[in-house]
Design a protein around this motif. Structure first.
Motif, PDB file in Angstrom:
ATOM      1  N   ILE A  47      -0.494  12.577  31.396  1.00 58.25           N
ATOM      2  CA  ILE A  47      -0.710  13.957  31.865  1.00 58.25           C
ATOM      3  C   ILE A  47       0.381  14.323  32.884  1.00 58.25           C
ATOM      4  CG2 ILE A  47      -2.197  15.752  32.658  1.00 58.25           C
ATOM      5  CD1 ILE A  47      -4.565  13.824  31.842  1.00 58.25           C
ATOM      6  N   LEU A  48       1.173  15.475  32.743  1.00 62.80           N
ATOM      7  CA  LEU A  48       2.039  16.284  33.573  1.00 62.80           C
ATOM      8  C   LEU A  48       1.641  17.488  33.835  1.00 62.80           C
ATOM      9  CD1 LEU A  48       5.599  15.325  34.091  1.00 62.80           C
ATOM     10  CD2 LEU A  48       5.211  17.735  33.028  1.00 62.80           C
ATOM     11  N   VAL A  49       1.774  17.954  34.994  1.00 65.22           N
ATOM     12  CA  VAL A  49       1.379  19.444  35.236  1.00 65.22           C
ATOM     13  C   VAL A  49       2.337  19.944  36.194  1.00 65.22           C
ATOM     14  CG1 VAL A  49      -1.140  19.171  35.055  1.00 65.22           C
ATOM     15  CG2 VAL A  49      -0.108  18.754  37.388  1.00 65.22           C
ATOM     16  N   GLY A  50       2.589  21.115  36.016  1.00 69.28           N
ATOM     17  CA  GLY A  50       3.930  21.877  36.882  1.00 69.28           C
ATOM     18  C   GLY A  50       3.802  23.193  36.814  1.00 69.28           C
ATOM     19  N   VAL A  82       0.656  16.886  27.581  1.00 68.13           N
ATOM     20  CA  VAL A  82      -0.430  15.711  27.638  1.00 68.13           C
ATOM     21  C   VAL A  82       0.190  14.625  26.275  1.00 68.13           C
ATOM     22  CG1 VAL A  82      -2.729  14.970  26.968  1.00 68.13           C
ATOM     23  CG2 VAL A  82      -2.369  17.403  28.310  1.00 68.13           C
ATOM     24  N   ARG A  83       0.203  13.621  26.567  1.00 67.76           N
ATOM     25  CA  ARG A  83       0.636  12.759  25.337  1.00 67.76           C
ATOM     26  C   ARG A  83      -0.356  12.028  24.682  1.00 67.76           C
ATOM     27  NH1 ARG A  83       3.925   7.021  26.679  1.00 67.76           N
ATOM     28  NH2 ARG A  83       2.028   6.838  27.967  1.00 67.76           N
ATOM     29  N   LEU A  84      -0.755  12.666  23.539  1.00 72.80           N
ATOM     30  CA  LEU A  84      -1.743  12.318  22.603  1.00 72.80           C
ATOM     31  C   LEU A  84      -1.690  11.066  21.876  1.00 72.80           C
ATOM     32  CD1 LEU A  84      -2.095  15.619  20.906  1.00 72.80           C
ATOM     33  CD2 LEU A  84      -3.314  15.066  23.004  1.00 72.80           C
ATOM     34  N   THR A  85      -0.507  10.682  21.463  1.00 70.03           N
ATOM     35  CA  THR A  85      -0.012   9.264  21.037  1.00 70.03           C
ATOM     36  C   THR A  85       1.345   9.103  21.728  1.00 70.03           C
ATOM     37  OG1 THR A  85       0.936   9.918  19.079  1.00 70.03           O
ATOM     38  CG2 THR A  85      -1.388   9.618  18.996  1.00 70.03           C
ATOM     39  N   ASN A  86       1.781   7.702  21.035  1.00 69.66           N
ATOM     40  CA  ASN A  86       3.167   7.330  21.645  1.00 69.66           C
ATOM     41  C   ASN A  86       4.227   8.247  21.256  1.00 69.66           C
ATOM     42  OD1 ASN A  86       2.283   5.267  23.235  1.00 69.66           O
ATOM     43  ND2 ASN A  86       2.730   3.829  21.597  1.00 69.66           N
ATOM     44  N   ASN A  87       3.951   9.086  20.022  1.00 69.19           N
ATOM     45  CA  ASN A  87       4.856  10.175  19.419  1.00 69.19           C
ATOM     46  C   ASN A  87       4.296  11.573  19.094  1.00 69.19           C
ATOM     47  OD1 ASN A  87       7.113   7.899  18.941  1.00 69.19           O
ATOM     48  ND2 ASN A  87       5.890   7.152  17.335  1.00 69.19           N
ATOM     49  N   LEU A  88       3.442  11.754  19.853  1.00 73.48           N
ATOM     50  CA  LEU A  88       2.733  13.119  19.798  1.00 73.48           C
ATOM     51  C   LEU A  88       2.489  13.653  21.113  1.00 73.48           C
ATOM     52  CD1 LEU A  88       1.858  15.278  17.702  1.00 73.48           C
ATOM     53  CD2 LEU A  88      -0.393  14.431  17.686  1.00 73.48           C
ATOM     54  N   TYR A  89       2.998  14.981  21.351  1.00 76.80           N
ATOM     55  CA  TYR A  89       2.584  15.683  22.804  1.00 76.80           C
ATOM     56  C   TYR A  89       1.999  16.842  22.362  1.00 76.80           C
ATOM     57  CZ  TYR A  89       5.697  11.943  24.559  1.00 76.80           C
ATOM     58  OH  TYR A  89       5.960  10.611  25.197  1.00 76.80           O
TER      59      TYR A  89
END
Length: 95
Positions: A47-50, A82-89
């Motif tokens: 999770i990254l917020v800005g 939010v990173r849902l899986t290794n290849n899905l954001y």
């Protein structure tokens, strides 16, 4: 989890375009510029917020119409990734 030094990120991006267009016989030309700046924080490895600020500028002349369009605008607001899986954001932004 990354070290404390890498949790914060400050960034900026800008673009400037000069254009000419004679579509429909309007004989127009102008400039468009846009600038983005922001800062974000990595809450976890997923999770990254800005927050960001955007500033844009347009000035366009229509020679055959004897007209001009111009303006300056801005937006500001939060965003998150939010990173849902290794290849899905999942990216979201409100401004």
């Amino acid at each position: 989890m990354p070290s404390e030094e890498t949790l914060w990120d400050v960034w900026f991006r800008g673009s400037f375009t000069w254009f000419e267009d004679n579509a429909g016989g309007t004989d127009s030309d102008g400039v468009f510029a846009i600038f983005h700046a922001g800062a974000d924080y990595l809450l976890s490895d997923r999770i990254l917020v800005g927050a960001l600020v955007q500033l844009d500028y347009l000035d366009q002349d229509f020679t055959t119409l004897n007209a001009n369009a111009n303006g300056v605008g801005w937006m500001a607001g939060p965003y998150a990734t939010v990173r849902l899986t290794n290849n899905l954001y999942f990216d979201t932004r409100a401004a």
